[in-house]
Write a protein that holds these residues in place. Structure first.
Motif, mmCIF file in Angstrom:
data_model
loop_
_atom_site.group_PDB
_atom_site.id
_atom_site.type_symbol
_atom_site.label_atom_id
_atom_site.label_comp_id
_atom_site.label_asym_id
_atom_site.label_seq_id
_atom_site.Cartn_x
_atom_site.Cartn_y
_atom_site.Cartn_z
ATOM 1 N N ASN A 35 61.302 34.045 62.925
ATOM 2 C CA ASN A 35 60.330 32.957 62.985
ATOM 3 C C ASN A 35 58.952 33.478 63.407
ATOM 4 O O ASN A 35 57.929 33.129 62.806
ATOM 5 C CB ASN A 35 60.813 31.875 63.939
ATOM 6 N N GLY A 36 58.924 34.325 64.418
ATOM 7 C CA GLY A 36 57.667 34.915 64.866
ATOM 8 C C GLY A 36 57.059 35.845 63.844
ATOM 9 O O GLY A 36 55.836 35.907 63.684
ATOM 10 N N LEU A 37 57.907 36.578 63.131
ATOM 11 C CA LEU A 37 57.425 37.481 62.092
ATOM 12 C C LEU A 37 56.774 36.699 60.953
ATOM 13 O O LEU A 37 55.703 37.069 60.467
ATOM 14 C CB LEU A 37 58.584 38.322 61.563
ATOM 15 N N ILE A 38 57.388 35.607 60.546
ATOM 16 C CA ILE A 38 56.822 34.758 59.488
ATOM 17 C C ILE A 38 55.502 34.147 59.955
ATOM 18 O O ILE A 38 54.511 34.135 59.212
ATOM 19 C CB ILE A 38 57.826 33.668 59.082
ATOM 20 N N LEU A 39 55.473 33.665 61.171
ATOM 21 C CA LEU A 39 54.258 33.046 61.703
ATOM 22 C C LEU A 39 53.122 34.062 61.828
ATOM 23 O O LEU A 39 51.986 33.790 61.440
ATOM 24 C CB LEU A 39 54.556 32.408 63.055
ATOM 25 N N GLY A 40 53.427 35.247 62.338
ATOM 26 C CA GLY A 40 52.410 36.288 62.491
ATOM 27 C C GLY A 40 51.879 36.794 61.166
ATOM 28 O O GLY A 40 50.676 37.057 61.012
ATOM 29 N N THR A 41 52.759 36.933 60.184
ATOM 30 C CA THR A 41 52.330 37.382 58.866
ATOM 31 C C THR A 41 51.414 36.351 58.213
ATOM 32 O O THR A 41 50.367 36.708 57.651
ATOM 33 C CB THR A 41 53.560 37.633 57.962
ATOM 34 N N GLY A 42 51.784 35.088 58.296
ATOM 35 C CA GLY A 42 50.931 34.037 57.737
ATOM 36 C C GLY A 42 49.579 33.969 58.425
ATOM 37 O O GLY A 42 48.546 33.810 57.773
ATOM 38 N N PHE A 43 49.577 34.125 59.743
ATOM 39 C CA PHE A 43 48.337 34.088 60.506
ATOM 40 C C PHE A 43 47.432 35.262 60.143
ATOM 41 O O PHE A 43 46.223 35.090 59.944
ATOM 42 C CB PHE A 43 48.661 34.095 62.003
ATOM 43 N N SER A 44 48.013 36.463 60.019
ATOM 44 C CA SER A 44 47.188 37.627 59.697
ATOM 45 C C SER A 44 46.633 37.554 58.281
ATOM 46 O O SER A 44 45.468 37.905 58.048
ATOM 47 C CB SER A 44 47.981 38.918 59.911
ATOM 48 N N PHE A 45 47.435 37.095 57.314
ATOM 49 C CA PHE A 45 46.912 36.932 55.952
ATOM 50 C C PHE A 45 45.798 35.896 55.921
ATOM 51 O O PHE A 45 44.804 36.070 55.218
ATOM 52 C CB PHE A 45 48.026 36.526 54.987
ATOM 53 N N THR A 46 45.947 34.827 56.680
ATOM 54 C CA THR A 46 44.909 33.796 56.716
ATOM 55 C C THR A 46 43.616 34.335 57.328
ATOM 56 O O THR A 46 42.525 34.097 56.802
ATOM 57 C CB THR A 46 45.397 32.571 57.508
ATOM 58 N N LEU A 47 43.720 35.099 58.409
ATOM 59 C CA LEU A 47 42.523 35.675 59.027
ATOM 60 C C LEU A 47 41.834 36.677 58.111
ATOM 61 O O LEU A 47 40.606 36.690 58.017
ATOM 62 C CB LEU A 47 42.878 36.349 60.357
ATOM 63 N N ILE A 48 42.614 37.524 57.426
ATOM 64 C CA ILE A 48 42.013 38.476 56.493
ATOM 65 C C ILE A 48 41.334 37.728 55.351
ATOM 66 O O ILE A 48 40.244 38.103 54.909
ATOM 67 C CB ILE A 48 43.074 39.462 55.970
ATOM 68 N N GLY A 49 41.944 36.645 54.876
ATOM 69 C CA GLY A 49 41.340 35.849 53.812
ATOM 70 C C GLY A 49 40.040 35.196 54.235
ATOM 71 O O GLY A 49 39.068 35.172 53.483
ATOM 72 N N ILE A 50 40.004 34.672 55.447
ATOM 73 C CA ILE A 50 38.775 34.053 55.958
ATOM 74 C C ILE A 50 37.685 35.103 56.147
ATOM 75 O O ILE A 50 36.521 34.876 55.819
ATOM 76 C CB ILE A 50 39.062 33.289 57.273
ATOM 77 N N TYR A 51 38.069 36.281 56.649
ATOM 78 C CA TYR A 51 37.099 37.364 56.844
ATOM 79 C C TYR A 51 36.530 37.843 55.509
ATOM 80 O O TYR A 51 35.339 38.143 55.403
ATOM 81 C CB TYR A 51 37.758 38.521 57.590
ATOM 82 N N SER A 52 37.385 37.897 54.479
ATOM 83 C CA SER A 52 36.935 38.441 53.195
ATOM 84 C C SER A 52 36.011 37.494 52.442
ATOM 85 O O SER A 52 35.405 37.903 51.449
ATOM 86 C CB SER A 52 38.141 38.788 52.328
#
Length: 74
Positions: A35-52
């Motif tokens: 559950n934490g792995l799924i949440l962390g992966t989604g959060f990191s992809f979202t942050l990279i997308g916002i940064y890009s």
């Protein structure tokens, strides 16, 4: 990133966040680690997308490719 371009990192992050409640609501109980792995992966992809949206991430892509080649070409 120019306006109108498809932001795949942001889309992947949003999809992961959308799938997570569906997995939690099913009869299958996921361990806390998964559950934490799924949440962390989604959060990191979202942050990279916002940064890009406003910044160039070609350097990050090159480092990622170098790391993958270094790991699998022993």
């Amino acid at each position: 990133m120019e306006k109108g371009n498809f932001n795949k990192y942001l889309s992947i992050g949003v999809i992961i966040f959308a799938i997570r409640p569906l997995l939690m609501g099913s009869s299958i109980q996921l361990p806390c680690f998964i559950n934490g792995l799924i949440l962390g992966t989604g959060f990191s992809f979202t942050l990279i997308g916002i940064y890009s949206i406003n910044h160039d991430i070609s350097k990050l892509k090159n480092q990622k490719l170098f790391f993958i080649k270094k790991c699998f070409n022993k």
